[in-house]
Design an enzyme around this catalytic site. Structure first.
Site, mmCIF file in Angstrom:
data_model
loop_
_atom_site.group_PDB
_atom_site.id
_atom_site.type_symbol
_atom_site.label_atom_id
_atom_site.label_comp_id
_atom_site.label_asym_id
_atom_site.label_seq_id
_atom_site.Cartn_x
_atom_site.Cartn_y
_atom_site.Cartn_z
ATOM 1 N N TYR A 187 -8.970 -46.715 15.363
ATOM 2 C CA TYR A 187 -8.217 -47.954 15.165
ATOM 3 C C TYR A 187 -8.414 -48.829 16.101
ATOM 4 C CZ TYR A 187 -6.679 -45.376 11.016
ATOM 5 O OH TYR A 187 -6.725 -44.703 9.739
ATOM 6 N N ARG A 216 -1.141 -41.631 21.595
ATOM 7 C CA ARG A 216 -2.129 -40.825 20.954
ATOM 8 C C ARG A 216 -3.650 -41.180 21.063
ATOM 9 N NH1 ARG A 216 -2.076 -38.134 14.873
ATOM 10 N NH2 ARG A 216 -1.271 -36.525 15.998
ATOM 11 N N GLY A 231 0.832 -31.769 11.220
ATOM 12 C CA GLY A 231 0.635 -32.698 9.757
ATOM 13 C C GLY A 231 0.529 -31.996 8.578
ATOM 14 N N ARG A 232 -0.677 -31.296 8.159
ATOM 15 C CA ARG A 232 -0.649 -30.901 6.726
ATOM 16 C C ARG A 232 0.122 -29.739 6.542
ATOM 17 N NH1 ARG A 232 -6.960 -31.293 7.474
ATOM 18 N NH2 ARG A 232 -6.190 -30.905 9.527
HETATM 19 C C1 FMN Z 1 -1.859 -37.759 5.096
HETATM 20 C C2 FMN Z 1 -2.147 -38.073 6.316
HETATM 21 C C3 FMN Z 1 -1.944 -38.996 6.964
HETATM 22 C C4 FMN Z 1 -2.101 -39.152 8.277
HETATM 23 N N1 FMN Z 1 -1.595 -40.557 8.852
HETATM 24 C C5 FMN Z 1 -1.831 -40.581 10.130
HETATM 25 C C6 FMN Z 1 -1.276 -41.625 10.997
HETATM 26 O O1 FMN Z 1 -0.486 -42.523 10.284
HETATM 27 N N2 FMN Z 1 -1.237 -41.789 12.253
HETATM 28 C C7 FMN Z 1 -1.924 -40.850 12.735
HETATM 29 O O2 FMN Z 1 -2.151 -40.988 14.275
HETATM 30 N N3 FMN Z 1 -2.551 -39.833 12.259
HETATM 31 C C8 FMN Z 1 -2.495 -39.558 10.909
HETATM 32 N N4 FMN Z 1 -2.962 -38.355 10.372
HETATM 33 C C9 FMN Z 1 -3.556 -37.160 11.024
HETATM 34 C C10 FMN Z 1 -2.382 -36.313 11.862
HETATM 35 O O3 FMN Z 1 -1.135 -37.055 12.238
HETATM 36 C C11 FMN Z 1 -2.862 -35.052 12.484
HETATM 37 O O4 FMN Z 1 -3.272 -35.436 13.504
HETATM 38 C C12 FMN Z 1 -4.080 -34.381 11.658
HETATM 39 O O5 FMN Z 1 -3.546 -34.199 10.230
HETATM 40 C C13 FMN Z 1 -4.440 -32.984 12.156
HETATM 41 O O6 FMN Z 1 -3.133 -32.367 12.067
HETATM 42 P P1 FMN Z 1 -2.750 -31.180 10.855
HETATM 43 O O7 FMN Z 1 -4.111 -30.292 11.194
HETATM 44 O O8 FMN Z 1 -1.844 -30.345 11.058
HETATM 45 O O9 FMN Z 1 -2.770 -31.787 9.667
HETATM 46 C C14 FMN Z 1 -2.882 -38.206 9.157
HETATM 47 C C15 FMN Z 1 -2.918 -36.964 8.518
HETATM 48 C C16 FMN Z 1 -2.688 -36.790 7.170
HETATM 49 C C17 FMN Z 1 -3.020 -35.302 6.665
#
Ligand code: FMN
Length: 368
Positions: free
Chosen positions: A182, A230, A322-323
C-alpha cells in the site's frame, strides 16, 4: 515468564493478555461508515477474550480506500459509528485499535468475492488511484497518478486528522499501515518508487515520506497512547526492499515515537513469500533486538504453544491473529484452556456462568 496470557501495559494501553485480532478488511460498508455489522464482527472478539481488537485498514481519504466498501476516518461523521464499537470492546474487557491506511496504487479495486465474476453491487464505485510513481500494481491494475509534493502534504494532513478522529472515537492505539504494497510501502520500495525527486532513489529519500507521515501522526495522536506501525519487512522480489532496509527504517520510526512494529511481509504482485507457521517471527525478533521498538508477531501464529513460546523467548511482545480469529472468535479463550490456565474470569460473565455452573439436565428433563 511472559506468554500469551500475561497482561500487557504500554503507556496508557493496558491489555488483559497479549492476544490481538489483526486488522482484516471486510469490504462491507458504504461511505466508510461502520454500523451493526462491524459492531458484531469486532464485538465477538472482545467476548472471545482477546486483549486488543483492531479495526481493519481504514481510509484516511475516500480515494485511499482499497475498495468502496472499506471504512473511513476522513470525515467527522465517521466517529460515532466507531465510538459505538470502541465502547462495546471496552465494556467487555478488550482494548480497541484501528489501522489507518492509504492504499495508493492498490486503491479502487473490488471486494475480492466480486473479482472475476459478472456480479456487481449497486453502490460500487472506482476512481483513479495515486502513487509515488505512475506504475500499475499489476497487469490488471489501473495506472496511478504520480503524487505531487503538494498532494503529499495534503495526505500528511489527512493522516494526522484521521488520527485525531481515532482518538475522539475512543481508540487506545492506532496502527499506521506501512505494509502489503500500500501507499507507504510503495514509497519505501524501489519496486514501486521510481521518483527522481527527494522522495525517490536512495533509501534515505524513499523513507522520507513515510517518516513524515509518522511524525505528523505522532504529533496529532495523544502522547500517552501508543503508536504502532505495520511494515512488510521484505518484498520477496529481486531488487526489492529487504529486512536490512526495514531495520534502518524501524530504527528511525522508533526515534520518531513508534512504539510497536507489527512485522509482516510482501504485498507486491509476484512476491514470493512462502506461507509457514510463524513465517515472519525471525524478522520480528531481529527488529525487536536491533531497533529499540517492541514488536507484534503475525502470520500463521495460530498454534498456541508456538505463539506462547514466541513471547516467552522474547521474539515479540504481542501476537496478532488473522484467519485463526475469524475461524474461532473464541481463540483467545481456548488458548487459556490449552495452556492450562482456564478460569471463569476469562469468559465474559454470561458465558462463564453457563459453561462452569449451568446445571446439566438429563435427557427428557426440564429444558435449560
Ligand atoms: C480477510 C482478511 C483481511 C485482511 N485485511 C487486512 C487489513 O485490513 N490490514 C492489514 O494490514 N492486513 C490485513 N490482512 C492481513 C492480516 O492482518 C494478517 O496479517 C494475515 O492474515 C496473516 O495472519 P494470519 O496468518 O493469522 O491470518 C487481512 C487478512 C485477511 C485474512
Amino acid at each position: 515468564m511472559t506468554g500469551l496470557t500475561t497482561p500487557y501495559t504500554l503507556k496508557s494501553l493496558s491489555l488483559r493478555n497479549r492476544m490481538v485480532v489483526s486488522p482484516m478488511c471486510q469490504y462491507s460498508l458504504q461511505g466508510g461508515l461502520t454500523g451493526d455489522y462491524h459492531l458484531v464482527h469486532l464485538g465477538r472478539f472482545a467476548l472471545g477474550g482477546f486483549g486488543l481488537v483492531m479495526v481493519e485498514a481504514t481510509g484516511i481519504t475516500p480515494t485511499g480506500r482499497i475498495t468502496y466498501g472499506c471504512p473511513g476516518l476522513w470525515d467527522d461523521n465517521h466517529v460515532a459509528g466507531l465510538h459505538r464499537i470502541t465502547s462495546f470492546l471496552h465494556a467487555y474487557g478488550a482494548a480497541a485499535g484501528i489501522q489507518l491506511a492509504h492504499a495508493g496504487r492498490k486503491a479502487s479495486t473490488l471486494p475480492p468475492w466480486l473479482i472475476g465474476t459478472s456480479e456487481t453491487e449497486p453502490h460500487a464505485e472506482t476512481w483513479r488511484p495515486v502513487a509515488p510513481s505512475p506504475i500499475p500494481h499489476s497487469a490488471a491494475s489501473q495506472t496511478p497518478q504520480a503524487l505531487t509534493e503538494a498532494a503529499m502534504d495534503d495526505l500528511i494532513a489527512a493522516w494526522a486528522a484521521a488520527a485525531g478522529r481515532a482518538d475522539r472515537a475512543g481508540f487506545d492505539m492506532v496502527e499506521i499501515h506501512g505494509a502489503h504494497g500500500y501507499l507507504l510501502h510503495q514509497f519505501l520500495s524501489p519496486v514501486a518508487n521510481q521518483r527522481t525527486d527527494r522522495f525517490g532513489g536512495s533509501l534515505e529519500n524513499r523513507i522520507r515520506f513515510p517518516l513524515a507521515v509518522i511524525a505528523a501522526i505522532r504529533a496529532a495522536w495523544p502522547a500517552p497512547k501508543p503508536l504502532f506501525l505495520r511494515i512488510s519487512a521484505e518484498d520477496g522480489l529481486p531488487g526489492g526492499w529487504t529486512v536490512d532496509d526495514a531495520v534502518i527504517f524501524c530504527r528511525r520510526a522508533g526515534e520518531l515515537g513508534v512504539d510497536v512494529v507489527d512485522v509482516s511481509a510482501g504485498g507486491f504482485d509476484g512476491a514470493t513469500i512462502r506461507p509457514a507457521p510463524g513465517m515472519f517471527l525471525a524478522n520480528a525478533a531481529r527488529i525487536r533486538a536491533e531497533c529499540g521498538v517492541q514488536t507484534m508477531a503475525v502470520g500463521l501464529m495460530g498454534d498456541v504453544a508456538m505463539a506462547d513460546a514466541a513471547l516467552c523467548d522474547g521474539k515479540a511482545d504481542l501476537v496478532a491473529l488473522g484467519r485463526a480469529a475469524l475461524d474461532d472468535p473464541n481463540w483467545a479463550l481456548h488458548a487459556y484452556r490449552a495452556l492450562g490456565q482456564e478460569s471463569p474470569q476469562v469468559w465474559n460473565r454470561q458465558s462463564g456462568y453457563a459453561i462452569d455452573r449451568w446445571p446439566m439436565r438429563p435427557a427428557g428433563g426440564n429444558a435449560v
